[in-house]
Design an enzyme around this catalytic site. Structure first.
Site, PDB file in Angstrom:
ATOM      1  N   LYS A   1       2.718  -1.852   1.934  1.00  0.00           N
ATOM      2  CA  LYS A   1       2.151  -2.141   0.597  1.00  0.00           C
ATOM      3  C   LYS A   1       3.238  -2.186  -0.482  1.00  0.00           C
ATOM      4  CE  LYS A   1      -1.638  -0.433  -2.355  1.00  0.00           C
ATOM      5  NZ  LYS A   1      -2.679   0.624  -2.446  1.00  0.00           N
TER       6      LYS A   1
ATOM      7  N   VAL B   1     -11.249   1.369  -6.091  1.00  0.00           N
ATOM      8  CA  VAL B   1     -11.970   2.333  -6.923  1.00  0.00           C
ATOM      9  C   VAL B   1     -12.452   1.677  -8.219  1.00  0.00           C
ATOM     10  CG1 VAL B   1     -10.868   4.392  -5.973  1.00  0.00           C
ATOM     11  CG2 VAL B   1      -9.747   3.173  -7.845  1.00  0.00           C
TER      12      VAL B   1
ATOM     13  N   CYS C   1      -4.966  -3.769  -1.106  1.00  0.00           N
ATOM     14  CA  CYS C   1      -5.661  -3.225  -2.275  1.00  0.00           C
ATOM     15  C   CYS C   1      -4.978  -3.545  -3.603  1.00  0.00           C
ATOM     16  CB  CYS C   1      -5.877  -1.726  -2.091  1.00  0.00           C
ATOM     17  SG  CYS C   1      -7.273  -1.134  -3.095  1.00  0.00           S
TER      18      CYS C   1
ATOM     19  N   GLU D   1      -7.925  -0.331   4.115  1.00  0.00           N
ATOM     20  CA  GLU D   1      -6.653   0.378   3.904  1.00  0.00           C
ATOM     21  C   GLU D   1      -6.789   1.813   4.446  1.00  0.00           C
ATOM     22  OE1 GLU D   1      -6.148   0.862  -0.313  1.00  0.00           O
ATOM     23  OE2 GLU D   1      -4.060   1.509  -0.166  1.00  0.00           O
TER      24      GLU D   1
HETATM   25  C1  ACM Z   1      -5.742   1.168  -4.200  1.00  0.00           C
HETATM   26  O1  ACM Z   1      -4.713   0.488  -4.219  1.00  0.00           O
HETATM   27  N1  ACM Z   1      -6.087   1.845  -3.122  1.00  0.00           N
HETATM   28  C2  ACM Z   1      -6.617   1.251  -5.361  1.00  0.00           C
END
Ligand code: ACM
Length: 264
Positions: A110, A172, A145, A38
């Site tokens: 996203k 994370v 992510c 990402e």
């Molecule tokens: C994330 O969505 N970068 C934790």
């Protein structure tokens, strides 16, 4: 079909350096598909739109994205890369899916924004979709992510026919490592997660990205896993067609047995 995952450490706010490094990696990797993390062109931790906007790229226009497309076509390889996308004044946390035939290339924005991403990005409006690669006969679904926390994301892609879900990430937490194998099993799909490594500090706050990029087969077994803290390239051979029979005994089929009328 040979897939490659790049676990990298993007340089914060240095698009040129990151793009050069991405192009070098693409040139050196021999695979049918390469997945980068990402926001691989910019780094992650921006909370001020004005700081990120100069690094945002325009789909089908920015030279950086056109250079990824050119290598996809030249090397006959599918390339998936996360980048900050601008569309007018609006920014999205996006991933480009560069297909050898440019007309098949698409951008995913996203859907589920994480934490302070809300301060710089708009919620994605592309919806979940798949692309089909004729050379490998592979249908690829994409999510980014934090979409991992929503089982609907993987399910939507699997119902659209995904054989493989590619997930550029800046994770994370280690919790996702428990969830990706479940998404693979319950949908009978391969899952390929390209995470980044390193730390980014903004004011008092530091984010630590947890590496451990991985490729899972459709029974949730890890086919390859990267380390916590090193830049690495992972490879796996997959058989896309083997995901398509969703029955697992003479009676049950994980898609035909669904009861959507019971789920609302
Ligand atoms: C994330 O969505 N970068 C934790």
């Amino acid at each position: 079909m040979k897939i490659a995952i790049v676990q990298s450490f993007p340089t914060y706010a240095d698009t040129q350096q990151n793009v050069t490094s991405i192009l070098t990696k693409i040139e050196s990797i021999k695979a049918d598909m390469i997945v980068f993390p990402e926001l691989a062109t910019s780094g992650y931790f921006f909370t001020d739109k004005n700081s990120l906007f100069p690094h945002a790229l325009t789909w089908n226009e920015s030279p950086e994205l056109l250079s990824f497309q050119a290598l996809s076509t030249e090397h006959n390889v599918i390339i998936i890369i996360g980048f900050p996308e601008k569309d007018g004044d609006v920014m999205y946390n996006s991933a480009g899916i560069f297909m050898p035939h440019q007309e098949d290339s698409r951008v995913y924005r996203k859907t589920h924004l994480f934490y302070k991403e809300h301060e710089v990005f708009a919620e994605g409006n592309s919806g979940f979709f798949c692309v089909h690669d004729a050379k490998t006969d592979c249908t690829i679904g994409i999510m980014i992510c934090y979409d991992w926390r929503f089982p609907e994301a993987a399910r939507t892609l699997a119902l659209q026919g995904a054989d493989l879900i590619a997930c550029p990430a800046n994770l994370v937490t280690t919790l996702s490592g428990k969830v990706f194998p479940a998404r693979a099993i319950e949908n009978k799909v391969y899952v390929a997660v390209a995470n980044r490594i390193g730390e980014e500090c903004l004011g008092e706050e530091t984010l630590l990205f947890r590496g451990e990029s991985a490729i899972y087969d459709y029974v949730g077994e890890r086919m390859a896993q990267a380390s916590f803290g090193n830049e690495e390239i992972l490879y796996a051979e997959i058989d896309p067609q083997s995901t398509r029979k969703k029955s697992f005994n003479s009676v049950n089929d994980i898609f035909k047995d669904r009861r959507p009328d019971m789920y609302s």
